[in-house]
Design an enzyme around this catalytic site. Structure first.
Site, PDB file in Angstrom:
ATOM      1  N   ASP A   7      13.664   5.336 -18.008  1.00  0.00           N
ATOM      2  CA  ASP A   7      13.656   5.422 -16.622  1.00  0.00           C
ATOM      3  C   ASP A   7      15.114   6.341 -16.185  1.00  0.00           C
ATOM      4  O   ASP A   7      14.885   7.138 -15.015  1.00  0.00           O
ATOM      5  CB  ASP A   7      13.599   4.240 -15.782  1.00  0.00           C
ATOM      6  CG  ASP A   7      12.822   4.129 -14.653  1.00  0.00           C
ATOM      7  OD1 ASP A   7      12.483   5.428 -14.106  1.00  0.00           O
ATOM      8  OD2 ASP A   7      12.776   3.250 -14.007  1.00  0.00           O
ATOM      9  N   LYS A  60      19.299   1.796 -12.523  1.00  0.00           N
ATOM     10  CA  LYS A  60      19.286   3.467 -12.726  1.00  0.00           C
ATOM     11  C   LYS A  60      19.027   4.018 -11.241  1.00  0.00           C
ATOM     12  O   LYS A  60      19.552   5.306 -11.237  1.00  0.00           O
ATOM     13  CB  LYS A  60      18.179   3.934 -13.655  1.00  0.00           C
ATOM     14  CG  LYS A  60      16.693   3.646 -13.210  1.00  0.00           C
ATOM     15  CD  LYS A  60      15.966   4.496 -12.126  1.00  0.00           C
ATOM     16  CE  LYS A  60      14.919   4.002 -11.732  1.00  0.00           C
ATOM     17  NZ  LYS A  60      14.288   4.713 -10.843  1.00  0.00           N
ATOM     18  N   ASN A  90      15.569   8.590  -4.676  1.00  0.00           N
ATOM     19  CA  ASN A  90      17.034   8.408  -5.098  1.00  0.00           C
ATOM     20  C   ASN A  90      17.737   9.604  -5.316  1.00  0.00           C
ATOM     21  O   ASN A  90      18.962   9.765  -4.700  1.00  0.00           O
ATOM     22  CB  ASN A  90      17.080   7.323  -6.132  1.00  0.00           C
ATOM     23  CG  ASN A  90      16.763   6.011  -5.524  1.00  0.00           C
ATOM     24  OD1 ASN A  90      17.259   5.292  -4.822  1.00  0.00           O
ATOM     25  ND2 ASN A  90      15.577   5.370  -6.028  1.00  0.00           N
ATOM     26  N   TRP A 103       3.506   3.426  -4.870  1.00  0.00           N
ATOM     27  CA  TRP A 103       3.369   2.845  -6.129  1.00  0.00           C
ATOM     28  C   TRP A 103       2.308   1.899  -6.319  1.00  0.00           C
ATOM     29  O   TRP A 103       1.600   1.950  -7.233  1.00  0.00           O
ATOM     30  CB  TRP A 103       4.909   2.240  -6.405  1.00  0.00           C
ATOM     31  CG  TRP A 103       5.009   1.686  -7.779  1.00  0.00           C
ATOM     32  CD1 TRP A 103       5.349   0.554  -8.065  1.00  0.00           C
ATOM     33  CD2 TRP A 103       4.290   2.544  -9.048  1.00  0.00           C
ATOM     34  NE1 TRP A 103       5.693   0.333  -9.597  1.00  0.00           N
ATOM     35  CE2 TRP A 103       4.951   1.711 -10.092  1.00  0.00           C
ATOM     36  CE3 TRP A 103       3.897   3.651  -9.383  1.00  0.00           C
ATOM     37  CZ2 TRP A 103       4.743   1.913 -11.465  1.00  0.00           C
ATOM     38  CZ3 TRP A 103       3.736   3.933 -10.825  1.00  0.00           C
ATOM     39  CH2 TRP A 103       4.207   3.178 -11.865  1.00  0.00           C
ATOM     40  N   GLY A 157       0.921  -1.178   0.138  1.00  0.00           N
ATOM     41  CA  GLY A 157      -0.025   0.075  -0.056  1.00  0.00           C
ATOM     42  C   GLY A 157       0.764   1.233  -0.089  1.00  0.00           C
ATOM     43  O   GLY A 157       0.328   2.187   0.325  1.00  0.00           O
ATOM     44  N   THR A 183      14.315   9.428 -13.734  1.00  0.00           N
ATOM     45  CA  THR A 183      14.637   9.533 -12.409  1.00  0.00           C
ATOM     46  C   THR A 183      15.992  10.589 -11.952  1.00  0.00           C
ATOM     47  O   THR A 183      15.830  10.921 -10.970  1.00  0.00           O
ATOM     48  CB  THR A 183      14.993   7.973 -11.951  1.00  0.00           C
ATOM     49  OG1 THR A 183      13.989   7.205 -12.516  1.00  0.00           O
ATOM     50  CG2 THR A 183      14.991   8.076 -10.205  1.00  0.00           C
ATOM     51  N   ARG A 206       0.311  -5.139   4.861  1.00  0.00           N
ATOM     52  CA  ARG A 206       0.597  -5.700   5.990  1.00  0.00           C
ATOM     53  C   ARG A 206      -0.120  -5.112   7.172  1.00  0.00           C
ATOM     54  O   ARG A 206      -0.717  -5.681   8.326  1.00  0.00           O
ATOM     55  CB  ARG A 206       2.086  -5.429   6.615  1.00  0.00           C
ATOM     56  CG  ARG A 206       2.998  -6.109   5.946  1.00  0.00           C
ATOM     57  CD  ARG A 206       4.583  -5.549   6.324  1.00  0.00           C
ATOM     58  NE  ARG A 206       4.724  -4.123   5.883  1.00  0.00           N
ATOM     59  CZ  ARG A 206       5.790  -3.442   6.396  1.00  0.00           C
ATOM     60  NH1 ARG A 206       6.655  -4.060   7.083  1.00  0.00           N
ATOM     61  NH2 ARG A 206       5.970  -2.281   5.871  1.00  0.00           N
TER      62      ARG A 206
END
Ligand code: NDP
Ligand code: 13P
Length: 309
Positions: A220, A167, A232, A16, A13, A224, A36
């Protein structure tokens, strides 16, 4: 349409998982998100599900697989893995782990330049679904495609997955580059040299070279490495501003997989004797062994070489 009758369960959850669930809901599919913390019975949820999408971070992949192995998973249920990481103990990718645990189930990798916050705003984006079982990938393409989300097919699940995973290390380096204000030339050089480093590792681990020039690789990498929305990239950027890694992580929303990936990738590179100069400097920076400025200096002062060695 037949595909509109499909039931989908998203495991994880986080942002993404929620985004992928929303994309499927836009196509009027029945979607449940399990995490969870929901306290719901996973066994009951997956009993009649046609597709399971795993959008947990890498540290959740093995626990999720182990939990599903205790349940009755129909062998026709399609498993989709959307995680971008390397498992620290085995150094394996999620594709390998899922395939090993559920060899009879169709398995699809979903990966691409997909910053969740942009997709949630309804901005246009494209992704890749890759599988050795083409029928499963085609079904996923239909289930998730929409006006603002274009889904491409690919038959190289490992290459597709590795592009998205590797990446993240480069996104940390790119954040450092921008945080230090090194300029456009430096950024172009970094991203251009990042791609062969990704390809060197990715092809050694079983991906096809061509895949790394596609959406899940170069696509990507560009997304990113150029966006402050990337966690990141934020790690590298904040380190360049002088914060320590614990300080950066305390402020970070969600998971920056590149930190773990860097450590695992260094082990793989040492074992397989792969030349990974950018990863090596990111690793030393994350360990606190060098400053961002020294990382740049070390990359620049390496032995001179031919461009395409
Ligand atoms: N955010 C993005 O734009 C994109 C992210 N990805 C990738 O998707 C994955 C998830 O990213 P994101 O949603 O952003 O991350 P978040 O940090 O927002 O969410 C992490 C998810 O992993 C689950 N998780 C973590 N540890 C465990 C565990 N031990 N057992 C079970 N579940 C666990 C969490 O479960 P719970 O819900 O129970 O807390 C949560 O759903 C990452 O690999 C990321 O690289 C891929 C494309 C885009
Ligand atoms: O994978 C992503 C975009 O494609 C998300 O990047 P971050 O995990 O760095 O936020």
């Amino acid at each position: 349409m037949l595909e509109n009758a499909k039931k989908i369960t998203v495991i994880g959850g986080g942002i993404w998982g929620q985004t992928l669930a929303n994309l499927a809901r836009r196509n009027y599919l029945t979607v449940r998100v399990w995490s969870r913390h929901t306290g719901e019975d996973l066994g009951a949820i997956i009993a009649d599900t046609d597709v399971i999408i795993s959008a947990v971070s890498i540290k959740g992949v093995v626990p999720t697989i182990e939990q599903l192995q205790q349940l009755q998973l129909n062998s026709s249920t399609i498993i989709v893995t959307a995680t971008k990481g390397l498992e620290p103990i085995t150094t394996r990718t999620p594709f390998h782990l899922w395939n090993q645990a559920f060899p009879a189930n169709p398995l699809v990798v979903l990966s691409g330049p997909n910053l969740a916050k942009e997709i949630n705003q309804g901005l246009p984006a494209a992704t890749v679904v890759a599988s050795y079982q083409q029928k499963a990938a085609i079904l996923l393409q239909k289930l998730l495609s929409g006006e603002s989300f274009r889904v491409y097919l690919n038959s190289d699940p490992l290459g597709t997955e590795l592009g998205g995973t590797l990446k993240n290390v480069m996104a940390i380096a790119s954040g450092v580059c921008d945080g230090l204000q090194l300029g456009t030339n430096a950024k172009s050089a970094l991203l251009t040299r990042a791609l062969p480093e990704i390809i060197r590792v990715g092809t050694c681990l079983g991906g096809c070279q061509e895949t790394f020039f596609g959406l899940s690789g170069l696509g990507d990498l560009l997304a990113t490495c150029n966006s402050p929305l990337s966690r990141n990239y934020q790690v590298g950027y904040q380190l360049a501003l002088g914060l320590s890694l614990p300080e950066v992580l305390a402020k970070l929303e969600g998971t920056a997989e590149g930190i773990n990936t860097t450590e695992v990738l260094m082990r793989i590179a040492q074992e397989k004797n792969l030349y990974v100069p950018i990863t090596c400097q990111v690793d030393r920076l994350l360990r606190g062994e060098i400053s961002p400025q020294v990382a740049v200096y070390e990359l620049m002062r390496r032995d001179l070489k031919a461009e395409f060695d």
